[in-house]
Design a protein around this motif. Structure first.
Motif, PDB file in Angstrom:
ATOM      1  N   SER A   1      92.284 -74.935  68.745  1.00 30.73           N
ATOM      2  CA  SER A   1      91.202 -75.103  67.792  1.00 30.73           C
ATOM      3  C   SER A   1      89.881 -75.369  68.499  1.00 30.73           C
ATOM      4  N   ALA A   2      88.775 -75.085  67.792  1.00 30.10           N
ATOM      5  CA  ALA A   2      87.444 -75.228  68.373  1.00 30.10           C
ATOM      6  C   ALA A   2      87.080 -76.666  68.676  1.00 30.10           C
ATOM      7  N   ASN A   3      87.629 -77.609  67.923  1.00 30.73           N
ATOM      8  CA  ASN A   3      87.144 -78.989  67.977  1.00 30.73           C
ATOM      9  C   ASN A   3      88.071 -79.932  68.740  1.00 30.73           C
ATOM     10  N   LYS A   4      88.691 -79.407  69.786  1.00 36.04           N
ATOM     11  CA  LYS A   4      89.579 -80.246  70.591  1.00 36.04           C
ATOM     12  C   LYS A   4      89.047 -80.316  72.023  1.00 36.04           C
ATOM     13  N   CYS A   5      89.833 -79.895  72.994  1.00 38.92           N
ATOM     14  CA  CYS A   5      89.485 -80.139  74.395  1.00 38.92           C
ATOM     15  C   CYS A   5      88.316 -79.308  74.906  1.00 38.92           C
ATOM     16  N   ILE A   6      87.938 -78.267  74.185  1.00 42.14           N
ATOM     17  CA  ILE A   6      86.752 -77.520  74.604  1.00 42.14           C
ATOM     18  C   ILE A   6      85.494 -78.169  74.033  1.00 42.14           C
ATOM     19  N   GLU A   7      85.675 -79.131  73.122  1.00 44.98           N
ATOM     20  CA  GLU A   7      84.611 -80.004  72.630  1.00 44.98           C
ATOM     21  C   GLU A   7      83.578 -79.266  71.788  1.00 44.98           C
ATOM     22  N   GLY A   8      84.081 -78.346  70.933  1.00 42.73           N
ATOM     23  CA  GLY A   8      83.239 -77.762  69.909  1.00 42.73           C
ATOM     24  C   GLY A   8      83.359 -78.564  68.627  1.00 42.73           C
ATOM     25  N   VAL A   9      82.932 -77.948  67.512  1.00 37.04           N
ATOM     26  CA  VAL A   9      82.989 -78.629  66.213  1.00 37.04           C
ATOM     27  C   VAL A   9      84.000 -77.917  65.318  1.00 37.04           C
TER      28      VAL A   9
ATOM     29  N   ARG B   1      78.323 -60.209  66.705  1.00 42.24           N
ATOM     30  CA  ARG B   1      79.542 -59.541  67.168  1.00 42.24           C
ATOM     31  C   ARG B   1      79.713 -59.718  68.676  1.00 42.24           C
ATOM     32  N   ALA B   2      78.611 -59.700  69.401  1.00 45.50           N
ATOM     33  CA  ALA B   2      78.676 -59.936  70.843  1.00 45.50           C
ATOM     34  C   ALA B   2      79.101 -61.369  71.134  1.00 45.50           C
ATOM     35  N   MET B   3      78.676 -62.307  70.297  1.00 47.92           N
ATOM     36  CA  MET B   3      79.096 -63.704  70.457  1.00 47.92           C
ATOM     37  C   MET B   3      80.604 -63.834  70.264  1.00 47.92           C
ATOM     38  N   THR B   4      81.143 -63.157  69.272  1.00 50.87           N
ATOM     39  CA  THR B   4      82.579 -63.205  69.028  1.00 50.87           C
ATOM     40  C   THR B   4      83.353 -62.621  70.205  1.00 50.87           C
ATOM     41  N   LYS B   5      82.873 -61.509  70.727  1.00 47.28           N
ATOM     42  CA  LYS B   5      83.541 -60.897  71.880  1.00 47.28           C
ATOM     43  C   LYS B   5      83.508 -61.830  73.090  1.00 47.28           C
ATOM     44  N   SER B   6      82.366 -62.461  73.328  1.00 43.60           N
ATOM     45  CA  SER B   6      82.249 -63.387  74.456  1.00 43.60           C
ATOM     46  C   SER B   6      83.211 -64.555  74.298  1.00 43.60           C
ATOM     47  N   LEU B   7      83.292 -65.087  73.091  1.00 43.03           N
ATOM     48  CA  LEU B   7      84.215 -66.190  72.796  1.00 43.03           C
ATOM     49  C   LEU B   7      85.646 -65.787  73.164  1.00 43.03           C
ATOM     50  N   CYS B   8      86.067 -64.621  72.693  1.00 41.10           N
ATOM     51  CA  CYS B   8      87.445 -64.178  72.937  1.00 41.10           C
ATOM     52  C   CYS B   8      87.701 -63.909  74.414  1.00 41.10           C
TER      53      CYS B   8
ATOM     54  N   GLN C   1      86.243 -65.245  77.003  1.00 38.67           N
ATOM     55  CA  GLN C   1      86.289 -66.495  77.761  1.00 38.67           C
ATOM     56  C   GLN C   1      87.595 -67.258  77.521  1.00 38.67           C
ATOM     57  N   LEU C   2      88.100 -67.205  76.306  1.00 35.59           N
ATOM     58  CA  LEU C   2      89.351 -67.910  76.015  1.00 35.59           C
ATOM     59  C   LEU C   2      90.537 -67.240  76.705  1.00 35.59           C
ATOM     60  N   ILE C   3      90.542 -65.922  76.736  1.00 35.20           N
ATOM     61  CA  ILE C   3      91.612 -65.217  77.446  1.00 35.20           C
ATOM     62  C   ILE C   3      91.576 -65.568  78.931  1.00 35.20           C
ATOM     63  N   ALA C   4      90.378 -65.659  79.486  1.00 37.67           N
ATOM     64  CA  ALA C   4      90.252 -66.052  80.893  1.00 37.67           C
ATOM     65  C   ALA C   4      90.769 -67.462  81.115  1.00 37.67           C
ATOM     66  N   LEU C   5      90.501 -68.378  80.174  1.00 36.46           N
ATOM     67  CA  LEU C   5      91.013 -69.743  80.298  1.00 36.46           C
ATOM     68  C   LEU C   5      92.537 -69.763  80.293  1.00 36.46           C
ATOM     69  N   ALA C   6      93.137 -68.827  79.563  1.00 35.06           N
ATOM     70  CA  ALA C   6      94.601 -68.745  79.526  1.00 35.06           C
ATOM     71  C   ALA C   6      95.176 -68.124  80.791  1.00 35.06           C
TER      72      ALA C   6
ATOM     73  N   ALA D   1      79.748 -75.065  73.977  1.00 33.83           N
ATOM     74  CA  ALA D   1      80.820 -75.927  74.474  1.00 33.83           C
ATOM     75  C   ALA D   1      81.578 -75.257  75.622  1.00 33.83           C
ATOM     76  N   LEU D   2      81.806 -73.948  75.509  1.00 29.83           N
ATOM     77  CA  LEU D   2      82.460 -73.209  76.586  1.00 29.83           C
ATOM     78  C   LEU D   2      81.603 -73.208  77.852  1.00 29.83           C
ATOM     79  N   ARG D   3      80.272 -73.119  77.688  1.00 32.68           N
ATOM     80  CA  ARG D   3      79.383 -73.167  78.855  1.00 32.68           C
ATOM     81  C   ARG D   3      79.519 -74.516  79.565  1.00 32.68           C
ATOM     82  N   LEU D   4      79.520 -75.594  78.807  1.00 32.64           N
ATOM     83  CA  LEU D   4      79.657 -76.929  79.397  1.00 32.64           C
ATOM     84  C   LEU D   4      81.035 -77.103  80.037  1.00 32.64           C
ATOM     85  N   HIS D   5      82.041 -76.512  79.415  1.00 30.85           N
ATOM     86  CA  HIS D   5      83.404 -76.565  79.954  1.00 30.85           C
ATOM     87  C   HIS D   5      83.450 -75.909  81.326  1.00 30.85           C
ATOM     88  N   ALA D   6      82.814 -74.756  81.458  1.00 25.95           N
ATOM     89  CA  ALA D   6      82.789 -74.050  82.742  1.00 25.95           C
ATOM     90  C   ALA D   6      82.022 -74.841  83.792  1.00 25.95           C
TER      91      ALA D   6
END
Length: 395
Positions: free
Chosen positions: A201-209, A46-53, A55-60, A264-269
Motif C-alpha cells: 500500500s501507498a501509506n506504509k514503508c514507502i511513506e506516502g499517504v 499517465r507518465a506519473m503512473t508509469k513511473s510509479l509502476c 519504480q515499484l518493480i525495481a524495488l521488487a 515519497a519514492l524519491r525520498l525512499h531512493a
C-alpha cells in the motif's frame, strides 16, 4: 522545529507523530506534492503512473520484465481482496497462514468471495513455519495457492516468508504475499523469494499517504488470471489490461495520492532504498525497545521475531495503569500509539515507521516515562499471565 540531533523535523502543522503501521507521519514535501491538480486522462499523469509502476518493480528486484505492477484504488484491504480474487481461480483452493488479524481477514475475504480455503491458525503471535506448510500441502493436493502475511502487525511479528516460499515452491504450489506493512523496508526480492504476486500500500514503508494499494505479479500468472475475478472494480487483470492499452486507470484514480507517492519514492531512493529505509526502522525499534524495557515494559515477542515495523508491549499489571489514560497522555506529549489486538492479554503497540528517527524514538520513551509518573505507576512490569503467554512462543 527539528529536535536536537535529529534530521527529521516535528510535523510542521503541529500534529502528533503517528506511531502506527500506517497511515503514518509523512514528509512535508510529500504533503506539498498534493497541492496541484492533475487530469486523470492527461499524458503527464499517465507518465506519473508509469513511473510509479516502474519504480515499484525495481524495488521488487525484477530487471527481466517477468513482473508487472498494477495499482488499485482504495485501502490496502481492497488491494488484498483484488489480489486474491484475481490470482486464485474460482475452482482453486487457498492455504491461509494466519497468526493474527490480517491472516484471519484474508480467510474471511476468501469466504465472502466463495473461494475454497483451509486455515493454519497459529493464534495471536506464533509464526507459521516452512515444515508445517509443506506438511499441509502434501496432505491436500487440492490446494493451489498459499497466502502469507509478511509482517503481522496485530502482534508485530515478522513472519519467515523466505522459509515459507521454499516450502511452497518445493510442493509446486503458488505463493501470494500480503506485504502491506513491510514492502519497501524488508527484503522481498523476487530473485531470492519465489512468489506469484504480492500486495502492499501507498501509506506504509514507502511513506506516502492513503489512497491506493498495488499488486506486483508475475506477468505469466496475471495473464492466466483473466476471468477469475469476482468483482468488476477489483479485477487486477482488467486494470492491468486497461493500463497496457491506454496508460490510464479504469476508474477515477487518486491523482493527488499518486503525486505524493512519487515524492515519497524519491525520498525512499535518497535514503538508500529498501536497505536504507529498513536500517532506520530497525534502529528506531532497537532504541525504543531498549528504552521501554528500561522502564519495565515487556515485549510480547522475543528479539528474533521483532519486526522493524511495530512492536507489541504488554500492559503493566499496576492497578493505576489505564490504557485510555496512557494513550491520552502520550497524545498530549506529541505521540499517537496503537491499541493492542491480542485476545488473551492486554497490550498496546508502538510503530517504528514513518518520518522519524532514533532521536525522536528516545523522546517517545521519555514521554512514556512521564506518562507513567503522572498516572502514579511506579513499575511497568506486566502480569504473570502475560509472561506465561510469551513462554509459549519460546517453546
Amino acid at each position: 522545529m527539528t529536535p536536537a540531533n535529529s534530521t527529521f523535523p516535528d510535523p510542521r502543522l503541529g500534529e502528533p507523530f503517528l506511531l502506527t503501521p500506517g497511515p503514518l507521519t509523512t514528509a512535508y514535501s510529500v504533503k506539498e506534492a498534493m497541492l496541484r491538480d492533475w487530469g486523470s486522462w492527461d499524458g503527464d499523469f499517465r507518465a506519473m503512473t508509469k513511473s510509479l509502476c516502474d519504480q515499484l518493480i525495481a524495488l521488487a528486484g525484477d530487471a527481466s520484465g517477468a513482473f508487472v505492477c498494477v495499482p488499485m484504488q482504495g485501502s490496502g484491504s481492497f488491494a488484498v481482496e483484488a489480489m486474491l480474487g484475481t490470482m486464485v481461480p474460482r475452482d482453486g483452493k487457498v492455504l491461509v497462514l494466519a497468526n493474527g488479524a490480517y491472516g484471519l481477514r484474508a480467510a474471511e475475504t476468501l469466504r465472502v468471495m466463495g473461494r475454497a480455503f483451509t486455515l493454519i491458525d497459529k493464534g495471536d503471535y506464533l509464526p507459521p513455519r516452512g515444515a508445517e506448510v509443506r506438511q499441509a500441502l502434501e496432505a491436500d493436493p487440492a490446494i493451489s495457492h498459499v497466502i502469507a502475511i509478511h509482517c503481522e502487525t496485530s502482534s508485530g511479528i515478522l513472519n519467515p516468508v523466505a522459509e515459507i516460499a521454499e516450502a511452497v515452491a518445493a510442493c509446486g504450489r503458488k505463493l501470494l504475499i500480503d506485504s502491506m506493512s513491510a514492502f519497501g523496508a524488508v527484503d522481498l526480492d523476487v530473485n531470492r523469494i519465489r512468489y506469484e504476486a504480492m500486495v502492499s500500500s501507498a501509506n506504509k514503508c514507502i511513506e506516502g499517504v492513503p489512497g491506493f494499494g498495488f499488486v506486483i505479479a508475475r506477468k505469466s500468472a496475471l495473464e492466466a488470471a483473466k476471468g477469475n475475478a469476482h468483482s468488476l472494480s477489483l479485477d487486477v487483470h482488467a486494470q492491468w489490461a486497461a493500463m497496457v492499452k491506454t496508460g490510464q486507470w479504469r476508474f477515477t484514480p487518486p491523482t493527488h495520492v499518486v503525486a505524493a507517492f512519487l515524492e515519497a519514492l524519491r525520498l525512499h531512493a535518497v535514503e538508500g532504498g529498501v536497505e536504507g529505509r529498513g536500517a532506520r526502522y530497525a534502529r528506531n525499534r532497537d532504541v525504543m525497545v531498549d528504552g521501554m524495557r528500561d522502564l519495565g515494559f515487556e515485549t510480547l515477542l522475543a528479539d528474533r521475531w521483532l519486526s522493524p515495523i511495530i512492536v507489541t508491549f504488554f500492559n503493566p499489571a499496576h492497578e493505576k495503569f489505564v490504557f485510555s489514560t496512557f494513550y491520552s497522555l502520550m497524545k498530549d506529549k506529541g505521540f499517537i500509539i496503537y491499541p493492542g489486538k491480542l485476545t488473551v492479554v492486554d497490550s498496546f503497540r508502538v510503530g517504528c515507521i514513518g518520518r522519524m528517527d532514533e532521536h525522536i524514538m528516545r523522546r517517545v520513551v521519555t514521554a512514556a516515562a512521564e506518562a507513567l509518573t503522572e498516572m502514579g505507576v511506579d513499575t511497568a512490569a506486566p502480569p504473570a499471565a502475560a509472561i506465561a503467554e510469551r513462554a509459549k512462543l519460546a517453546a
